[in-house]
Design a protein around this motif. Structure first.
Motif, PDB file in Angstrom:
ATOM      1  N   ASP A 170       0.810  -1.217   0.000  1.00 50.54           N
ATOM      2  CA  ASP A 170       0.000   0.000   0.000  1.00 50.54           C
ATOM      3  C   ASP A 170       0.846   1.271   0.000  1.00 50.54           C
ATOM      4  O   ASP A 170       0.292   2.367   0.166  1.00 50.54           O
ATOM      5  CB  ASP A 170      -0.938  -0.001   1.218  1.00 50.54           C
ATOM      6  N   GLU A 171       2.140   1.145  -0.174  1.00 48.52           N
ATOM      7  CA  GLU A 171       3.020   2.309  -0.249  1.00 48.52           C
ATOM      8  C   GLU A 171       3.060   2.790  -1.702  1.00 48.52           C
ATOM      9  O   GLU A 171       3.584   2.099  -2.579  1.00 48.52           O
ATOM     10  CB  GLU A 171       4.427   1.953   0.239  1.00 48.52           C
ATOM     11  N   PRO A 172       2.504   3.971  -2.004  1.00 44.86           N
ATOM     12  CA  PRO A 172       2.376   4.407  -3.404  1.00 44.86           C
ATOM     13  C   PRO A 172       3.706   4.646  -4.107  1.00 44.86           C
ATOM     14  O   PRO A 172       3.756   4.607  -5.341  1.00 44.86           O
ATOM     15  CB  PRO A 172       1.564   5.701  -3.294  1.00 44.86           C
ATOM     16  N   ARG A 173       4.767   4.862  -3.354  1.00 44.85           N
ATOM     17  CA  ARG A 173       6.059   5.124  -3.982  1.00 44.85           C
ATOM     18  C   ARG A 173       6.827   3.840  -4.306  1.00 44.85           C
ATOM     19  O   ARG A 173       7.877   3.896  -4.959  1.00 44.85           O
ATOM     20  CB  ARG A 173       6.907   6.011  -3.076  1.00 44.85           C
ATOM     21  N   VAL A 174       6.326   2.697  -3.857  1.00 42.01           N
ATOM     22  CA  VAL A 174       7.022   1.424  -4.047  1.00 42.01           C
ATOM     23  C   VAL A 174       6.257   0.550  -5.028  1.00 42.01           C
ATOM     24  O   VAL A 174       5.048   0.340  -4.889  1.00 42.01           O
ATOM     25  CB  VAL A 174       7.196   0.667  -2.711  1.00 42.01           C
ATOM     26  N   ARG A 175       6.967   0.033  -6.030  1.00 41.15           N
ATOM     27  CA  ARG A 175       6.386  -0.895  -6.996  1.00 41.15           C
ATOM     28  C   ARG A 175       7.177  -2.198  -6.930  1.00 41.15           C
ATOM     29  O   ARG A 175       8.409  -2.198  -7.010  1.00 41.15           O
ATOM     30  CB  ARG A 175       6.442  -0.308  -8.410  1.00 41.15           C
TER      31      ARG A 175
END
Length: 301
Positions: free
Chosen positions: A61-66
């Protein structure tokens, strides 16, 4: 600091394999950057421990991590190439899963970036566990011939994504010297590189002090690397690469041989290697001291 909307996106690529604890430290160091416009692409190269499940549990759920996963192990170069292909940023830079960024890593590299250079990098720390040593602490503009003598940059750089893509990405045939190979190709194509004096990257080597560097794969990679770049090399470059091969193989260096190699520069490095052979007991003591500290040397554990 500029607003996020005014800054280009920087994509950080990170391959990982079976380092569930270390990779979390590395990820935290990226998310703690004072540069606000970033994304982190983590590629799990078919880990067999709990790395993949842990990454999804903590960072889904961390938007900066893919997060990406290679179901079959293909190596770090393939993992980096996957991340770079999927990256959305104008700029890319890398982080190994056992290392970490200092908080101003991305902002300092971006502020120094200039298109006239192939890329920008910085000095860095070797962290032995109890002591940190800074490598290449001087600012420099590094050209191709100097770089072909010795890897005097660092294992990570800030570069335009388009430039790495134009070079075909990292060479998946290389089991070692992967970053060195890429930096040479970039400098050959786009001009000199800029190295900053401030160290903003930490290489954790304390857990690798006992690693054997004379493995057949590493030696084969060095042979492949030299053959690949031989057309770019002058006699000095060739002799310095030969010296590095000697070091990798831990060959004894006679005084006449030392004097021969010193004709091609890097004499301080070569003299230091010669003296190390004469003082092996001191070298082992120093490694233990760096790894354990003074108290650790006398611990029964």
């Amino acid at each position: 600091m500029q607003q996020q909307s005014d800054l280009p996106l920087i994509s950080v690529y990170m391959p990982t394999f079976n380092r569930v604890d270390m990779v979390q430290r590395a990820i935290r160091s990226v998310l703690a950057q004072d540069y606000p416009h970033l994304e982190l692409l983590v590629v799990d190269d078919a880990s067999t421990d709990t790395t993949w499940d842990t990454l999804n549990r903590i960072y889904a759920d961390e938007p900066r991590v893919r997060l990406f996963r290679q179901e079959k192990g293909q190596g770090a170069c393939a993992a980096r190439n996957l991340a770079i292909a999927e990256a959305k940023g104008e700029f890319v830079t890398g982080l190994d899963d056992d290392d970490e960024f200092l908080p101003n890593r991305l902002s300092s590299l971006f502020q120094a970036y200039d298109d006239q250079y192939a890329f920008v990098c910085s000095s860095y720390f070797w962290d032995y566990g109890t002591i940190r040593k800074q490598l290449y602490p001087d600012a420099a503009i590094v050209g191709l011939k100097e770089l072909l003598d010795v890897h005097c940059l660092s294992n990570q750089v800030l570069v335009k994504r388009s430039r790495i893509l134009a070079q075909g990405g990292f060479d998946v045939q290389l089991a070692a010297f992967q970053d060195y190979d890429m930096w040479i190709r970039l400098v050959a194509a786009y001009g000199k590189a800029l190295r900053l004096a401030e160290a903003t990257y930490v290489v954790h080597v304390g857990h690798e002090l006992g690693r054997i560097t004379t493995s057949p794969k590493r030696l084969a990679a060095q042979s492949y690397f030299v053959e690949k770049h031989l057309p770019l090399m002058n006699e000095r470059n060739k002799q310095n690469q030969q010296f590095y091969r000697l070091v990798m193989e831990q060959q004894q260096l006679s005084l006449p041989r030392l004097l021969f190699f010193c004709r091609y520069g890097l004499w301080a490095t070569k003299i230091r290697y010669y003296l190390k052979q004469k003082l092996q007991w001191a070298i082992k003591f120093r490694q233990q001291l760096l790894s354990k500290g003074i108290k650790g040397l006398f611990s029964k554990k």
